[in-house]
Design a protein around this motif. Sequence first.
Motif, PDB file in Angstrom:
ATOM      1  N   ALA A  12       0.775  -1.196  -0.078  1.00 41.17           N
ATOM      2  CA  ALA A  12      -0.059   0.078   0.058  1.00 41.17           C
ATOM      3  C   ALA A  12       0.703   1.220   0.055  1.00 41.17           C
ATOM      4  N   ARG A  29      -6.849  -5.456   3.608  1.00 42.18           N
ATOM      5  CA  ARG A  29      -7.157  -4.159   3.034  1.00 42.18           C
ATOM      6  C   ARG A  29      -7.779  -3.572   3.799  1.00 42.18           C
ATOM      7  N   ARG A  58      -8.633   4.489   2.510  1.00 36.57           N
ATOM      8  CA  ARG A  58      -8.357   3.590   1.582  1.00 36.57           C
ATOM      9  C   ARG A  58      -9.255   3.968   0.056  1.00 36.57           C
ATOM     10  N   LEU A  67      -2.049  -0.658  -3.243  1.00 33.97           N
ATOM     11  CA  LEU A  67      -3.259  -0.069  -2.788  1.00 33.97           C
ATOM     12  C   LEU A  67      -2.886   1.213  -2.484  1.00 33.97           C
TER      13      LEU A  67
END
Length: 76
Positions: A12, A29, A58, A67
Amino acid sequence: MKTTGVTGWETAVLDGGPADGLRMKVSDRPRVIQVTCPCRVEGAPQGLRAEGVYVYRRDYGVDSEPLRYGFDIASP
């Protein structure tokens, strides 16, 4: 509700704010990542410390690595 545990680690990257460009590994996530940064404290009692807290949310439009998490300017 069925829990499946950790699905694996993914890369990420944080976008904006004080941790702009920081890359890390996350599992499952997470919706939010919290970053803390130490602050200087003058004349504080022994052992007292202060930290700035920053929140990154996110980006659900990104489905593959890395991500992306965007800085939430409204976070405390």
